[in-house]
Design an enzyme around this catalytic site. Sequence first.
Site, PDB file in Angstrom:
ATOM      1  N   GLY A 148       0.810  -1.219   0.000  1.00 15.10           N
ATOM      2  CA  GLY A 148       0.000   0.000   0.000  1.00 15.10           C
ATOM      3  C   GLY A 148       0.840   1.263   0.000  1.00 15.10           C
ATOM      4  O   GLY A 148       0.353   2.358  -0.277  1.00 15.10           O
TER       5      GLY A 148
ATOM      6  N   ASP B 205      -2.192   6.918   2.796  1.00 20.21           N
ATOM      7  CA  ASP B 205      -1.665   7.927   1.870  1.00 20.21           C
ATOM      8  C   ASP B 205      -0.443   7.434   1.095  1.00 20.21           C
ATOM      9  O   ASP B 205       0.119   8.164   0.276  1.00 20.21           O
ATOM     10  CB  ASP B 205      -1.328   9.224   2.635  1.00 20.21           C
ATOM     11  CG  ASP B 205      -0.304   8.999   3.735  1.00 20.21           C
ATOM     12  OD1 ASP B 205       0.266   7.891   3.824  1.00 20.21           O
ATOM     13  OD2 ASP B 205      -0.068   9.936   4.526  1.00 20.21           O
ATOM     14  N   GLY B 206      -0.006   6.202   1.385  1.00 18.29           N
ATOM     15  CA  GLY B 206       1.130   5.644   0.646  1.00 18.29           C
ATOM     16  C   GLY B 206       2.469   6.236   1.046  1.00 18.29           C
ATOM     17  O   GLY B 206       3.476   5.979   0.404  1.00 18.29           O
TER      18      GLY B 206
ATOM     19  N   ARG C  13       6.031 -13.419   1.422  1.00 23.31           N
ATOM     20  CA  ARG C  13       5.604 -13.502   2.813  1.00 23.31           C
ATOM     21  C   ARG C  13       4.648 -14.674   2.986  1.00 23.31           C
ATOM     22  O   ARG C  13       4.065 -15.149   1.998  1.00 23.31           O
ATOM     23  CB  ARG C  13       4.844 -12.220   3.196  1.00 23.31           C
ATOM     24  CG  ARG C  13       5.576 -10.944   2.889  1.00 23.31           C
ATOM     25  CD  ARG C  13       4.601  -9.811   2.588  1.00 23.31           C
ATOM     26  NE  ARG C  13       5.302  -8.623   2.078  1.00 23.31           N
ATOM     27  CZ  ARG C  13       5.704  -7.616   2.838  1.00 23.31           C
ATOM     28  NH1 ARG C  13       5.441  -7.619   4.119  1.00 23.31           N
ATOM     29  NH2 ARG C  13       6.358  -6.606   2.326  1.00 23.31           N
TER      30      ARG C  13
ATOM     31  N   ASP D 153       1.744 -11.322   7.387  1.00 18.87           N
ATOM     32  CA  ASP D 153       2.302 -10.571   6.250  1.00 18.87           C
ATOM     33  C   ASP D 153       3.678  -9.999   6.575  1.00 18.87           C
ATOM     34  O   ASP D 153       4.337  -9.445   5.696  1.00 18.87           O
ATOM     35  CB  ASP D 153       1.343  -9.447   5.820  1.00 18.87           C
ATOM     36  CG  ASP D 153       1.035  -8.488   6.964  1.00 18.87           C
ATOM     37  OD1 ASP D 153       0.562  -8.955   8.012  1.00 18.87           O
ATOM     38  OD2 ASP D 153       1.278  -7.275   6.808  1.00 18.87           O
TER      39      ASP D 153
HETATM   40  P1  AMP Z   1       2.553  -2.933   8.081  1.00 15.93           P
HETATM   41  O1  AMP Z   1       1.897  -2.548   9.362  1.00 15.93           O
HETATM   42  O2  AMP Z   1       3.702  -2.057   7.717  1.00 15.93           O
HETATM   43  O3  AMP Z   1       2.937  -4.377   8.048  1.00 15.93           O
HETATM   44  O4  AMP Z   1       1.464  -2.681   6.937  1.00 15.93           O
HETATM   45  C1  AMP Z   1       0.242  -3.350   6.910  1.00 15.93           C
HETATM   46  C2  AMP Z   1      -0.525  -2.969   5.663  1.00 15.93           C
HETATM   47  O5  AMP Z   1      -0.931  -1.594   5.710  1.00 15.93           O
HETATM   48  C3  AMP Z   1       0.227  -3.134   4.362  1.00 15.93           C
HETATM   49  O6  AMP Z   1      -0.686  -3.568   3.385  1.00 15.93           O
HETATM   50  C4  AMP Z   1       0.699  -1.732   4.079  1.00 15.93           C
HETATM   51  O7  AMP Z   1       0.955  -1.531   2.711  1.00 15.93           O
HETATM   52  C5  AMP Z   1      -0.482  -0.904   4.553  1.00 15.93           C
HETATM   53  N1  AMP Z   1      -0.089   0.466   4.920  1.00 15.93           N
HETATM   54  C6  AMP Z   1       0.541   0.862   6.045  1.00 15.93           C
HETATM   55  N2  AMP Z   1       0.737   2.189   6.043  1.00 15.93           N
HETATM   56  C7  AMP Z   1       0.211   2.673   4.888  1.00 15.93           C
HETATM   57  C8  AMP Z   1       0.093   3.979   4.294  1.00 15.93           C
HETATM   58  N3  AMP Z   1       0.581   5.073   4.891  1.00 15.93           N
HETATM   59  N4  AMP Z   1      -0.520   4.063   3.098  1.00 15.93           N
HETATM   60  C9  AMP Z   1      -1.009   2.976   2.490  1.00 15.93           C
HETATM   61  N5  AMP Z   1      -0.920   1.733   2.983  1.00 15.93           N
HETATM   62  C10 AMP Z   1      -0.320   1.569   4.182  1.00 15.93           C
HETATM   63 MG    MG Z   2       4.141  -5.275   6.770  1.00 15.80          MG
END
Ligand code: AMP
Ligand code: MG
Length: 505
Positions: free
Chosen positions: A101, A134-135, A192, A261
């Site tokens: 994301g 917001d990516g 993953r 994940d």
């Molecule tokens: P994580 O907690 O880093 O393992 O992320 C969990 C999920 O949330 C993944 O699919 C990430 O891509 C998504 N994600 C986390 N932060 C953002 C963000 N700021 N914008 C878009 N997707 C996010």
């Molecule tokens: Mg992650």
Amino acid sequence: MSTTDSPAEQAAEPRFAFDNSYARALDGFYVPWQPRPAPAPRLLRLNRELADELGLDAEALAGPHGLAMLSGQRVPDGAEPLAQAYAGHQFGGYSPQLGDGRALLLGELIDRNGRRRDIAFKGSGRTPFSRGGDGKAVLGPVLREYLIGEAMQAFGIPTTRALAALATGETVMRDAPLPGALLVRVAASHLRVGTFQFVAAQRDPDAIRRLADYSINRHYPDLADADDRYLALLRAVSERQAALIAQWMGVGFIHGVMNTDNMTISGETIDYGPCAFLEAYDPQTVFSSIDAQGRYAFGNQPAIAQWNLARFAETLLALIDDSADRAVERASEVVNAFPAHYQQQALAVMRAKLGLDDGADAAADQSLAEDFLGLLQRRDVDFTLAFRRLGDAAAGNDAPLTALFPAADSAPADWLARWRQRSAAAGIDGDEQAAAMARVNPIYIPRNHLVEAALSAAVADDDLAPFERLLAVARRPFDERDADAAFAEPAAPEQTAGYRTFCGT
Ligand code: AMP
Ligand code: MG
């Protein structure tokens, strides 16, 4: 090139010899996607040593063309940027679609050691998997991931690593406005457990077979011709995960968000979010603000790894046996063997930390190790310092170790006597033992209060000096240096008691 060219035009262009096997082999498991160009990028740190290992020209990467490529302004030749799809169990609850994301795989290249490595962005803008996000990524967590990854590498623990950290030049809204940042991440792959969950949910045996075969070829090529190669894959992943978690436990590392994940098929540590290191030894330790139940507490990590492995096993059932019952039976056998594998790996780690050989009596060594940990727990002794000072005791100087305990406590002396007896019975020389222990017991870990101080100097004052200093210390964790004495000191207990880490890069 004419003499009137600007320095930018004269600068060398980085060349990446991309070879994008994921894009070729796994059509349907990703979306081709372009990075969002960072508006006003600034290179904060380039990992020159890693660049070199990857066969990249560090000078060129640090130059203007490199900056454009590392910041998403210009996609290098041969890259095929894509957002990977994955699912996952987050804190036990299943999300059928997570995916990249705020990340993108830029491409893969073969490093100088012949190993295939992913080059990926984190914080490169929205993708079809962004949901409400917001990516973007912000500076503090990007620097944390850089720092902790390098520390893990220096400990000898398998990990993804940062090639570069950049400021994007924009402000990102979180609880407060924060400086935007971008991490360029290098990984053995980004496969993953959640990738398998995403594909298995499609209930297409060809799709999951394609993913499993790809994973075998990439990470476990010796299994390619095995009779039962999918069961063998499960077993191999189990073994790597057992070894990985045992190593985490050996340095007091708490990942903090062991969702499926965030568990790799390669056995590398990935996704440094709310991670932290133990100070006083206590298996219940949790620092993550979002882990109220303590699911990912320090001492739970082996059990969670097994739980995640079971989720992985479920995705392979259709490949393991035509009979569903038989598939469950065979996969369960492997999953049920995880604790024994883990125990074996953990004992090997503890023996090394205690300066012991792999003697015959595993049970006796196990209880020797547990009793030492019990002593630390009862007296809130710092895990890292205790093992390091035990090394001094091996060399004949007990005082630094006993100074970590209350003066009236005779328990450490009793334990030391047992440990010495065990060492002597194996004919282990004290000085050699001390030297061996100093090679496995770090004197420096990235202590939480120092990490926080370094990140806040960077975020609040645009001052990267404390980060650089801490990184330099973390990259040489085993040789004790007078000038770095402050980096070995635990935080004040009240500081640790109130310490909270947060997700969200
Ligand atoms: P994580 O907690 O880093 O393992 O992320 C969990 C999920 O949330 C993944 O699919 C990430 O891509 C998504 N994600 C986390 N932060 C953002 C963000 N700021 N914008 C878009 N997707 C996010
Ligand atoms: Mg992650």
